[in-house]
Design an enzyme around this catalytic site. Structure first.
Site, PDB file in Angstrom:
ATOM      1  N   TYR A  59       7.965 -21.715   1.974  1.00  0.00           N
ATOM      2  CA  TYR A  59       9.128 -20.876   1.639  1.00  0.00           C
ATOM      3  C   TYR A  59       9.626 -21.242   0.261  1.00  0.00           C
ATOM      4  O   TYR A  59       9.798 -22.421  -0.051  1.00  0.00           O
ATOM      5  CB  TYR A  59      10.267 -21.090   2.645  1.00  0.00           C
ATOM      6  CG  TYR A  59      10.484 -19.855   3.480  1.00  0.00           C
ATOM      7  CD1 TYR A  59      10.908 -18.669   2.872  1.00  0.00           C
ATOM      8  CD2 TYR A  59      10.239 -19.855   4.843  1.00  0.00           C
ATOM      9  CE1 TYR A  59      11.071 -17.520   3.622  1.00  0.00           C
ATOM     10  CE2 TYR A  59      10.403 -18.704   5.594  1.00  0.00           C
ATOM     11  CZ  TYR A  59      10.817 -17.528   4.979  1.00  0.00           C
ATOM     12  OH  TYR A  59      10.972 -16.395   5.719  1.00  0.00           O
ATOM     13  N   GLU A  61      12.325 -19.167  -1.492  1.00  0.00           N
ATOM     14  CA  GLU A  61      13.356 -18.194  -1.882  1.00  0.00           C
ATOM     15  C   GLU A  61      14.054 -18.672  -3.140  1.00  0.00           C
ATOM     16  O   GLU A  61      14.336 -19.860  -3.302  1.00  0.00           O
ATOM     17  CB  GLU A  61      14.372 -18.025  -0.751  1.00  0.00           C
ATOM     18  CG  GLU A  61      13.846 -17.137   0.359  1.00  0.00           C
ATOM     19  CD  GLU A  61      14.850 -16.932   1.483  1.00  0.00           C
ATOM     20  OE1 GLU A  61      15.892 -17.616   1.502  1.00  0.00           O
ATOM     21  OE2 GLU A  61      14.582 -16.086   2.350  1.00  0.00           O
ATOM     22  N   ASP A 205       5.943   3.680 -14.535  1.00  0.00           N
ATOM     23  CA  ASP A 205       5.213   3.071 -13.417  1.00  0.00           C
ATOM     24  C   ASP A 205       3.725   3.152 -13.761  1.00  0.00           C
ATOM     25  O   ASP A 205       3.113   4.214 -13.661  1.00  0.00           O
ATOM     26  CB  ASP A 205       5.549   3.856 -12.143  1.00  0.00           C
ATOM     27  CG  ASP A 205       4.802   3.353 -10.915  1.00  0.00           C
ATOM     28  OD1 ASP A 205       3.855   2.550 -11.079  1.00  0.00           O
ATOM     29  OD2 ASP A 205       5.158   3.779  -9.798  1.00  0.00           O
ATOM     30  N   THR A 231       1.486  -2.011  -9.853  1.00  0.00           N
ATOM     31  CA  THR A 231       0.793  -2.764  -8.826  1.00  0.00           C
ATOM     32  C   THR A 231      -0.134  -3.723  -9.564  1.00  0.00           C
ATOM     33  O   THR A 231      -0.372  -3.573 -10.762  1.00  0.00           O
ATOM     34  CB  THR A 231      -0.069  -1.862  -7.923  1.00  0.00           C
ATOM     35  OG1 THR A 231      -1.026  -1.203  -8.754  1.00  0.00           O
ATOM     36  CG2 THR A 231       0.772  -0.833  -7.199  1.00  0.00           C
ATOM     37  N   LYS A 234      -4.986  -2.458  -8.635  1.00  0.00           N
ATOM     38  CA  LYS A 234      -5.783  -1.271  -8.958  1.00  0.00           C
ATOM     39  C   LYS A 234      -6.684  -1.629 -10.154  1.00  0.00           C
ATOM     40  O   LYS A 234      -7.519  -2.515 -10.012  1.00  0.00           O
ATOM     41  CB  LYS A 234      -4.859  -0.069  -9.151  1.00  0.00           C
ATOM     42  CG  LYS A 234      -4.075   0.215  -7.850  1.00  0.00           C
ATOM     43  CD  LYS A 234      -3.090   1.357  -7.923  1.00  0.00           C
ATOM     44  CE  LYS A 234      -2.325   1.478  -6.611  1.00  0.00           C
ATOM     45  NZ  LYS A 234      -1.255   2.501  -6.675  1.00  0.00           N
ATOM     46  N   ARG A 240      -3.335  -7.535  -3.769  1.00  0.00           N
ATOM     47  CA  ARG A 240      -2.459  -6.407  -3.414  1.00  0.00           C
ATOM     48  C   ARG A 240      -1.007  -6.830  -3.601  1.00  0.00           C
ATOM     49  O   ARG A 240      -0.481  -7.627  -2.829  1.00  0.00           O
ATOM     50  CB  ARG A 240      -2.744  -6.041  -1.953  1.00  0.00           C
ATOM     51  CG  ARG A 240      -1.980  -4.883  -1.361  1.00  0.00           C
ATOM     52  CD  ARG A 240      -2.660  -4.433  -0.078  1.00  0.00           C
ATOM     53  NE  ARG A 240      -4.021  -4.039  -0.402  1.00  0.00           N
ATOM     54  CZ  ARG A 240      -4.349  -2.871  -0.987  1.00  0.00           C
ATOM     55  NH1 ARG A 240      -3.425  -1.962  -1.223  1.00  0.00           N
ATOM     56  NH2 ARG A 240      -5.591  -2.615  -1.308  1.00  0.00           N
TER      57      ARG A 240
HETATM   58  C1  LIG Z   1      -0.160   2.740  -5.907  1.00  0.00           C
HETATM   59  C2  LIG Z   1       1.126   3.158  -6.551  1.00  0.00           C
HETATM   60  C3  LIG Z   1       2.359   2.585  -6.198  1.00  0.00           C
HETATM   61  C4  LIG Z   1       2.622   1.755  -4.973  1.00  0.00           C
HETATM   62  O1  LIG Z   1       1.915   0.740  -4.658  1.00  0.00           O
HETATM   63  P1  LIG Z   1       1.945   0.015  -3.220  1.00  0.00           P
HETATM   64  O2  LIG Z   1       1.528  -1.348  -3.621  1.00  0.00           O
HETATM   65  O3  LIG Z   1       0.983   0.770  -2.380  1.00  0.00           O
HETATM   66  O4  LIG Z   1       3.333   0.051  -2.706  1.00  0.00           O
HETATM   67  C5  LIG Z   1       3.483   2.934  -6.928  1.00  0.00           C
HETATM   68  N1  LIG Z   1       3.397   3.808  -7.941  1.00  0.00           N
HETATM   69  C6  LIG Z   1       2.255   4.404  -8.278  1.00  0.00           C
HETATM   70  C7  LIG Z   1       2.248   5.367  -9.409  1.00  0.00           C
HETATM   71  C8  LIG Z   1       1.076   4.118  -7.591  1.00  0.00           C
HETATM   72  O5  LIG Z   1      -0.061   4.751  -7.913  1.00  0.00           O
END
Ligand SMILES: *Cc1c(COP(=O)(O)O)cnc(C)c1O
Length: 421
Positions: A59, A61, A205, A231, A234, A240
């Site tokens: 933990y 936090e 994003d 994220t 990807k 993840r």
């Molecule tokens: C994949 C994605 C997310 C979210 O990712 P998670 O880890 O699945 O919550 C947010 N914004 C965009 C544009 C994405 O393609």
């Protein structure tokens, strides 16, 4: 070397054969199929080791130097490494490496920047946006007033004049850019200009294109956006998870909305995995990897177009493309194509295309991406082969003999390009 090669039994195989056999089946699935889902990748053995480490026991936090639990010396060391490396990679003023996912990163930013009822201007989900950009039953759609922009009906790319018009008409508190299914480069400077004109905050994003941004193969929003979220799993090829970058003036609010605002204890094993992945991304080989992703996407797109497929916006600038099945296979839904392809070992996802007339569970499109195949070492020649296999499979409409032939060609390709463990 993994245990299925050496024959030695892992602790999991001994303790829980039931779970272990599911793991082995999944390992075999990943080995023997072609992963074209644009948001997926194969992490390195080093990242896997970090995520499977004893850092899951702790933990922590709080933040480095300000924890609510004792014994956090190594937690601070690993989180500081992750922060330093992310900062070096993206050149941001402030970074928070604790978000558990991309969605959690976006939630923390909205809560830091906005009040419930405030207005967000963002990309429509069916035009490539994300659930967290204001979908009706997502927290973003429940808490905020959402105005969507779409792509232009003719060019299928962002029409910055129309986005400017919407911004001036609706005066959003925040403009959100970035996408899950947009095959073209995004002009973050143009979004920043519009945000400045109406005194709105800008969030970019970059969940999909983060790896390209990190090496300069896609424009970076970091210099111009108030907040950048991503994220890490990807194109960035980490575990993840999620990440927030922001201007220093927003740092305190962002940190407090991550913890204690929306999360409790950080996933320290995943933060360790992020530190490792960012270290990998800082190596020269990572730029070569991202360049190959782009070359592969271009080859796949060209080969599909030669086979009479229509791609949304006519092609791709990044790691993904959207196939509009209506053009050459008018009666075939994305759902049917996805199912036939899965039977041959080609893994894709059905996807809405702009102005789609089919429902989200059916769709008229497929989204294809090259990050995972590129990680396996595949190049342009393999992309041309795969375009042919995709076309043969869809044209045969699930015919058993064709499926059998394609499945064996897919297996052969996979054997030539094993996944590193
Ligand atoms: C994949 C994605 C997310 C979210 O990712 P998670 O880890 O699945 O919550 C947010 N914004 C965009 C544009 C994405 O393609």
């Amino acid at each position: 070397m993994n245990s299925s090669i050496t024959g030695a039994k892992t602790p999991l195989a001994q303790a829980d054969p039931e779970v272990w056999s599911v793991f082995e089946a999944e390992r075999d699935r990943q080995e023997s199929t072609l992963e074209l889902i644009a948001s997926e990748n194969h992490v390195s053995p080093a990242v896997l080791e970090a995520v499977g480490s004893i850092f899951t026991n702790k933990y922590a936090e709080g933040y480095p130097g300000k924890r609510y639990y004792g014994g956090c010396e190594q937690m601070d060391a690993i989180e500081n490494l992750a922060r330093e490396r992310a900062t070096a990679l993206f050149g941001c003023e402030h970074v928070n490496v604790q978000p558990h996912s991309g969605s959690q990163a976006n939630m923390a930013v909205y809560l830091a920047a906005l009040k419930p009822g405030d207005t967000i201007l963002s990309l429509d989900l069916s035009h490539g946006g994300h659930l967290t950009h204001g979908m009706r039953i997502n927290f973003s759609g429940l808490l905020y007033r959402i105005v969507h922009y779409t792509v232009d009906p003719k060019t299928e790319v962002f029409d910055m004049a129309e986005i400017r018009r919407l911004a001036h008409e609706h005066s959003p508190n925040m403009i959100v850019t970035g996408a899950s299914a947009y095959p073209r480069s995004i002009d973050f400077d143009a979004f920043a200009e519009i945000a400045a004109e109406i005194d709105a905050l800008l969030m970019a994003d970059i969940a999909h294109v983060a790896g390209l941004v990190a090496v300069g193969l896609h424009p970076s929003p970091v210099p111009v956006a108030d907040y950048v979220t991503t994220t890490t799993h990807k194109t960035l090829r980490g575990p993840r998870s999620g990440l927030i970058m922001c201007k220093s003036k927003h740092a305190a609010a962002v940190d407090s909305r991550v913890f204690p605002g929306t999360q409790g204890g950080p996933l320290m094993h995943v933060i360790a995995g992020k530190a490792v992945a960012f270290g990998e991304a800082l190596q020269p080989g990572f730029k070569a990897y991202q360049q190959q992703i782009l070359r592969n996407a271009t080859s796949l797109a060209e080969a599909l177009i030669e086979r009479k497929f229509r791609l949304v916006s006519g092609g791709t600038d990044n790691h993904l493309m959207l196939v509009d099945l209506r053009h050459n296979y008018a009666h075939v839904t994305g759902k049917a194509a996805e199912t036939w392809l899965e039977a041959t070992g080609i893994i894709v996802n059905k996807n809405m295309i702009p102005f789609d007339t089919r429902k989200p569970v059916e769709t008229s499109g497929l989204r294809l991406g090259t990050p995972a195949l590129t990680t396996r070492g595949m190049g342009e020649a393999e992309m041309r082969t795969i375009a042919g296999l995709i076309d043969d499979t869809i044209r045969s409409e699930g015919d058993a003999a064709t499926a059998k032939r394609v499945r064996s060609q897919v297996r052969e390709l996979c054997q030539q390009f094993p996944i590193a463990h």
